[in-house]
Each structure stands twice: as structure tokens, then as C-alpha cells.
Design an enzyme around this catalytic site. Structure first.
Site, PDB file in Angstrom:
ATOM      1  N   GLU A   1     -90.604 -27.155-138.388  1.00 62.95           N
ATOM      2  CA  GLU A   1     -89.355 -27.505-137.700  1.00 62.95           C
ATOM      3  C   GLU A   1     -88.273 -26.489-138.042  1.00 62.95           C
ATOM      4  O   GLU A   1     -88.339 -25.803-139.059  1.00 62.95           O
ATOM      5  CB  GLU A   1     -88.891 -28.893-138.136  1.00 62.95           C
ATOM      6  CG  GLU A   1     -89.884 -30.003-137.875  1.00 62.95           C
ATOM      7  CD  GLU A   1     -90.338 -30.078-136.433  1.00 62.95           C
ATOM      8  OE1 GLU A   1     -89.494 -29.873-135.540  1.00 62.95           O
ATOM      9  OE2 GLU A   1     -91.529 -30.320-136.194  1.00 62.95           O
TER      10      GLU A   1
ATOM     11  N   SER B   1     -87.988 -32.415-122.875  1.00 61.68           N
ATOM     12  CA  SER B   1     -88.154 -33.821-123.246  1.00 61.68           C
ATOM     13  C   SER B   1     -86.861 -34.394-123.809  1.00 61.68           C
ATOM     14  O   SER B   1     -86.592 -35.575-123.675  1.00 61.68           O
ATOM     15  CB  SER B   1     -89.293 -33.994-124.245  1.00 61.68           C
ATOM     16  OG  SER B   1     -89.129 -33.103-125.309  1.00 61.68           O
TER      17      SER B   1
END
Ligand code: NAG
Ligand code: NAG
Ligand code: NAG
Length: 339
Positions: free
Chosen positions: A124, A186
Site C-alpha cells: 500500500e 472503485s
């Protein structure tokens, strides 16, 4: 039932790199952790045992057999997830997401064998890694996508292939392109820089939007065929940080066969991993209007458009989608030659 479980386990295992993590934004301090932690990597001469303390996102993969040898040809690299092997492990790997959420804790009360190294693992961006820098003193190595990490695990990379002399670049361009620019998103958040860019761009050119954010979710079977019908793919990262170039670039755009229009780290960082004429960088233009007009012209100019696919004559995209492959890569990296 058990086959279903097995199949779904396997699927999770291999598609993990597509998972989207939604977490509060804390800080960029882990960047400092990245640079302050560097030590000479250890080199192991015998067999290396790597203990994965917990599986990323709680999704286990099959570790039976000599996984590193059978799948990736790496000798003497034993991957285990059984905590009772702690005292024998050369390396213990901790995936940050679960530490950050508090679902997992570091085994600070156990006696750590001398020579055992602890590895902090995450794919991440710092923005989504919470306050893990607080714990950085416990780790010996950083394993992440950054090129300056102790163990670099990119989302993808280009690998050389045998040159193909038989055809023109045109053969690499998917046929039947019908849309100018496409985007799969998304998480549509006003706070993302990419949202502002999209809002401006759609005033200049048509942009087809797919994904959960607009209730047009594309499953794994439909994702690439949809993208291949687009001239350009908006490979817009959700956070702008050093070397943070994700599957949006490697998989969606490059594998999908649409020229990536990138929003992310500076151009030099893309050029460090991909040819400079394989993508278009948002920062190359003074305005989004200029970018939009450039894309329109480029799609009409077949010869010039084809140049963006020239890299495919010498390279293919290698994706990293399996945590086990990434863990086995630790051995390949730390092993002394000839052992
Ligand atoms: C979407 O992005 C915003 C801003 O980065 C973040 O706060 C939010 O948690 C994200 N939501 C999801 C569902 O990923
Ligand atoms: C390494 O592991 C292999 C396979 O488990 C074993 O046959 C070999 O004896 C081990 N080598 C050492 C030096 O422990
Ligand atoms: C795990 O892998 C081993 C060896 O490849 C295989 O025999 C076994 O069936 C697999 N187990 C599961 C649950 O998939």
C-alpha cells in the site's frame, strides 16, 4: 464443499494484488521509516526458513510441498506459516495491514533467536499504511514496491523477450477500438487528485467510466476485453507517492492493450521501469484541455499511436500476483551466489 473452498482460496491467493484497501489516511511518516531502516541485507548460505506471521488480508495460500522450488525454481527456501516454527525461522514477515488494524500483533514477548530478521511487508501507499512507523524500530527490513526498499516487490515489470521480426508494431494493437478513453474506478472520492483531473478531462473528450463507483463493475473476465476497446486507459493512482505504480498501469493498461495515461509519481519514476514512449503522463501537459486535445489527435494518427506499442517488440509484462512468489523472492535476493 471442500473443492469450493480450495478454489476460492486459490483465487484469493492469486488475485490479492487487485484488492483495494480502504483505510483512514494518517501520514506519510513511513517514508522516513523506509529510508532510516536500511541495513546491509543478510546473506544466508544454507536453507532459509521464512515464517509468514499472518496472511495478508487473512487469505491463506497453499504452502505444502517445496513451493519456492516447484513453482519458481528457487532452492532451499522454506515458506511456513506455522508460528510454532518461530524459533527456527531466519526471517519473520509481518504484513502491515493487519498490524495496523490491530487484528495481529508483533510477538514482542517471545525470545527472538539471534540472527533472526523481521520484515515489514506492504504494497500500500504510505497514505494507506497508517501509523506503522511507530513500530519501525522492531523491523530490520522493509519489503515494498519502492525501488529503494531492502526487498523491492513491484506490482509488475517489463521483461525481455525474443525479438519478433515477423510483424509490425500494429500487430500488437488490439483491433476494434471504439472508445477514446476509459477509466475503471472503485473509489470515487472528491479528495483524490485524479477526480479533479477526470472532471476536467471529460469536458474535453468522452471518458467511459466503469467500476464500483459508477455501478458498472467489471469482473475479471470482462476487465481486459473492455479496456482493449479503448485507445487510452486512465491509469490514475489513488495516491501520489514515490514509485507507487500499481496494477492500473501494468495490468489494466499495458496488458489490456490501451495506452496508459498516468497520474502518479513524476515521469522519471515511470521511465525508471518502462520505456518513455509507452505511456502519456498527465504532467506532460500545461493543462488538462491540452492533454485531451492531444489524445484526440493521437487516436487519429495511426502511425504515431502505434509507436506507443513499440515496447511490445522486445518486452512482455511480468505481473506479481501471488504472495508466495514474492516471499520466495526474498531467498533469491538474500542468497549468496553459489549456495
Ligand atoms: C476512498 O478514498 C478516500 C480518500 O482517500 C478514503 O478516505 C476512503 O476511505 C476510500 N474509500 C474506500 C471505500 O476505499
Ligand atoms: C536443505 O533442505 C533440503 C530439502 O529439505 C535438505 O535435503 C538439505 O539437507 C538441507 N540443507 C541443509 C544445509 O540444511
Ligand atoms: C496443496 O498443494 C499440494 C502440493 O502441490 C497438493 O497436493 C494439495 O492438494 C494442495 N492442497 C490444497 C488444499 O489445495
Amino acid at each position: 464443499m471442500s473443492t469450493m473452498w480450495t478454489n476460492s482460496r486459490r483465487k484469493w491467493c492469486c488475485l490479492l494484488f487487485l484488492s483495494v484497501v480502504s483505510l483512514p489516511t494518517y501520514s506519510y511518516f513511513i517514508l522516513q521509516a523506509f529510508s532510516s531502516l536500511r541495513r546491509a541485507p543478510p546473506s544466508f548460505t544454507g536453507n532459509t526458513t521464512i515464517l509468514l506471521w499472518h496472511w495478508p488480508f487473512g487469505k491463506p495460500c497453499n504452502l505444502s510441498g517445496d513451493v519456492c522450488l516447484e513453482h519458481w525454481g528457487i532452492h532451499g527456501c522454506l515458506l511456513v506459516d506455522n508460528r510454532s516454527l518461530f524459533s527456527r525461522a531466519n526471517l519473520v514477515v509481518f504484513h502491515n495491514h493487519e498490524l495496523m488494524s490491530g487484528r495481529q500483533k508483533l510477538p514482542l514477548k517471545r525470545i527472538r533467536p539471534s540472527g533472526q530478521r523481521w520484515v515489514w511487508l506492504s504494497l500500500e501507499s504510505p497514505e494507506n499504511n497508517g501509523k506503522s512507523w511507530v513500530q519501525r524500530k522492531h523491523f530490520d527490513y522493509i519489503m515494498t514496491y519502492r525501488r529503494d526498499a531492502d526487498i523491492t516487490i513491484p506490482y509488475g515489470q517489463l521483461v525481455s523477450k525474443e525479438a519478433e521480426n515477423d510483424g509490425t508494431v500494429g500487430a500488437f494493437i488490439p483491433k476494434g477500438k471504439t472508445s477514446l478513453a476509459c477509466w475503471v474506478v472503485s473509489n470515487y472520492s472528491k479528495h483524490h487528485k485524479r477526480t479533479a483531473v477526470y472532471e476536467k478531462l471529460k469536458k474535453v473528450i468522452p471518458v467511459e467510466v466503469y467500476g464500483r463507483a459508477v455501478n458498472k463493475y467489471l469482473d475479471a473476465h470482462n476487465l481486459l476485453p473492455t479496456i482493449s476497446r479503448c485507445y487510452f486507459y486512465l491509469a490514475f493512482e489513488n495516491s501520489i507517492s514515490t514509485d507507487y505504480i500499481t496494477e492500473k498501469f501494468w495490468y489494466n493498461a499495458l496488458v489490456g492493450g490501451a495506452v496508459p495515461v498516468v497520474l502518479g509519481p513524476p515521469r522519471e519514476q515511470y521511465e525508471a521501469v518502462a520505456p518513455k514512449d509507452s505511456f502519456i503522463h498527465v504532467d506532460d501537459f500545461r493543462s488538462i484541455e491540452e492533454l485531451g486535445n492531444f489524445l484526440k489527435k493521437l487516436a487519429e494518427d495511426k502511425e504515431r499511436y502505434a509507436k506507443y506499442f513499440a515496447w511490445k517488440q522486445q518486452h512482455t509484462v511480468k505481473l506479481y500476483r501471488d504472495w508466495r512468489e514474492r516471499l520466495c523472492a526474498i531467498c533469491a535476493k538474500l542468497r549468496k551466489p553459489n549456495t
